[in-house]
Design an enzyme around this catalytic site. Structure first.
Site, short mmCIF file in Angstrom:
data_model
loop_
_atom_site.label_atom_id
_atom_site.label_comp_id
_atom_site.label_asym_id
_atom_site.label_seq_id
_atom_site.Cartn_x
_atom_site.Cartn_y
_atom_site.Cartn_z
N HIS A 368 48.16 48.94 39.12
CA HIS A 368 48.80 48.68 40.41
C HIS A 368 50.05 49.50 40.63
O HIS A 368 50.71 49.38 41.66
CB HIS A 368 49.14 47.19 40.55
CG HIS A 368 47.92 46.32 40.68
ND1 HIS A 368 47.30 45.75 39.60
CD2 HIS A 368 47.22 45.94 41.77
CE1 HIS A 368 46.27 45.05 40.01
NE2 HIS A 368 46.20 45.14 41.32
N GLY A 369 50.42 50.33 39.66
CA GLY A 369 51.56 51.22 39.86
C GLY A 369 52.80 50.80 39.10
O GLY A 369 52.88 49.70 38.54
#
Length: 487
Positions: A368-369
């Site tokens: 998700h970063g």
């Protein structure tokens, strides 16, 4: 204990963020007013925006489905035609949806294909599938670090995330199944990685499911009333969720309502935005003719639900009225839950359960970063889930009641107090309320500020939001942990 541990991680916030490029143009920050203003300034523009945005996705996949039916009927052995159409249709959607950052995808596709072909040479001596998994994760992280324009990365990261998940599963599946290696080629790889049904919004599907969707399932699929009804149901719910996401919190003025009511409106809006993407994904999957696969180990995709929606990605009722946080984790994004469990947790579990849980959590977070807000949310849910699992197990043993994280069967003989007994209902309701409080508390940090959504929520923003709510969830977590330790 190990029964719970694989569910402790969270694939939370798996809404792919790619719809915000048009959503930013919708007027959201207007003063709370009457129904007429909400209707004119929010409902109408939101409805036309999503209708204009969603129709091409569904239309392309219906076209693909018809072409696949024709190919299966008149050219049953020429599957490369279907792969080529899938690749071309996916490229069309990517090009028309993502304005910049295409080079990231091209580089990833070429490198992954070459590495997988290389892995076929000697799979007994070298675990190239693990190296490919590490490489794709590193590629995703480095791409985010090196991309200087946050808007470009905001638009491309969801597509890259799905491509990375497909690459990891493909590398492991082709190593484990020789029949998949025989069916792997440059055209089948491109058709899979760029499939128009899921290249933009997801969900992740395995290479085997993709092949089944263009072979065996097409011979059985009928373009009848049920097919179009399932698409229409998913699209209707998709539009409804976006309207709620954009307009529901318009009436909750922070100066006129209790802070927890405002926080609920923000969290509800965030969840609705996730449901919007999920139902749109379900519509495209149904339109493409993809048949849902059932995880026989966990029965993660209920057959009854699939009969109405055609494909299951999210279960909103299990989130809005939760039994436990573990159920929320699974219901938030069922395909991603299956991906993390099958390819990450089970692959690492032989090295130890703790290592498997920890690395599964890390993988979920990195996919998700590099976002503190997400990491803090995932960690909070993970710890809460762990404590909840333990305390409910102890209470189930003390009272001999059906209050475990997972619901007992109606014919449960293990506990004396069944589902309908007052004590059982009371304990289950308490934990459901705690879960709802957590959803409000954690969702309140994901506000609708379009600039923050694009550039990323800062460390200070997250703590400020939680401070306004007096860090209530974390204090409750401490109290529940102490209570768990005492009993």
């Amino acid at each position: 204990m190990s029964e719970y541990l694989y569910s402790m991680y969270d694939e939370n916030e798996d809404f792919y963020d790619t719809y915000d490029d048009y959503n930013e143009r919708i007027l959201r920050n207007y003063e709370a007013a009457g129904w007429k203003d909400v209707y004119e300034n929010c409902i109408v523009p939101s409805f036309f925006q999503i209708s204009y945005y969603a129709i091409p996705f569904v239309a392309v996949n219906i076209f693909m489905c018809i072409c696949n039916k024709l190919q299966a009927r008149y050219l049953p052995s020429h599957y490369n035609i279907t792969h080529a159409l899938s690749f071309g249709s996916g490229l069309f959607l990517i090009y028309n949806t993502i304005e910049h950052g295409h080079l990231y995808l091209v580089q990833l596709f070429i490198s992954v294909y070459l590495l997988i072909k290389l892995s076929f040479i000697d799979q007994k001596r070298i675990r190239l599938d693990l190296l490919i998994s590490i490489y794709t994760m590193a590629y995703l992280i480095l791409s985010e670090v090196l991309e200087k324009d946050p808007k470009v990365w905001h638009h491309i990261r969801g597509v890259l995330m799905i491509a990375v998940m497909k690459s990891i599963s493909l590398a492991m599946d082709t190593r484990a199944d020789r029949s998949l290696r025989d069916r792997f080629s440059i055209i089948s790889f491109l058709g899979y990685i760029c499939s128009p049904a899921n290249c933009i919004f997801g969900p992740w599907i395995s290479f085997n499911d993709y092949l089944n969707s263009i072979t065996r399932s097409k011979n059985k699929l009928k373009l009848n009333f049920k097919y179009f009804a399932q698409i229409s149901i998913n699209l209707a719910l998709c539009i409804l969720c976006l309207l709620f996401s954009n307009c529901a919190d318009s009436f909750l003025d922070a100066d006129n309502f209790w802070k927890w009511v405002v926080a609920y409106g923000t969290a509800f809006s965030f969840r609705m935005s996730h449901y919007f993407v999920s139902f749109l994904s379900q519509a495209t999957m149904v339109a493409s003719g993809t048949v849902p696969s059932v995880d026989q180990a966990t029965k993660s995709l209920p057959i009854k639900q699939s009969q109405y929606f055609g494909y299951t990605i999210v279960r909103p009722w299990s989130i809005e009225l939760p039994r436990s946080l573990v159920h929320v984790v699974v219901a938030w994004n069922v395909p991603m839950h299956n991906f993390l469990k099958q390819y990450i947790f089970r692959s690492i579990k032989p090295s130890g359960t703790f290592a498997a849980v920890f690395l599964t959590y890390v993988t979920s977070s990195l996919l998700h970063g590099l976002n503190f807000q997400l990491w803090a949310t995932l960690l909070t849910i993970g710890v809460w889930s762990y404590v909840e699992y333990n305390i409910r197990s102890k209470l189930a043993q003390i009272f001999s009641a059906c209050v475990l994280v997972n619901k007992c069967s109606n014919t449960c003989t293990k506990h004396h107090l069944g589902q309908s007994r007052p004590m059982t209902i009371f304990i289950n309701v308490i934990f459901s309320l705690l879960c709802i409080v957590n959803l409000i508390y954690l969702g309140a940090i994901f506000d609708s500020n379009s600039q923050l959504q694009t550039e990323g929520y800062s460390f200070k923003h997250t703590l400020d939001k939680w401070q306004k709510l007096d860090y209530a969830s974390h204090w409750l977590l401490l109290l529940v942990y102490i209570f768990n330790w005492i009993i």
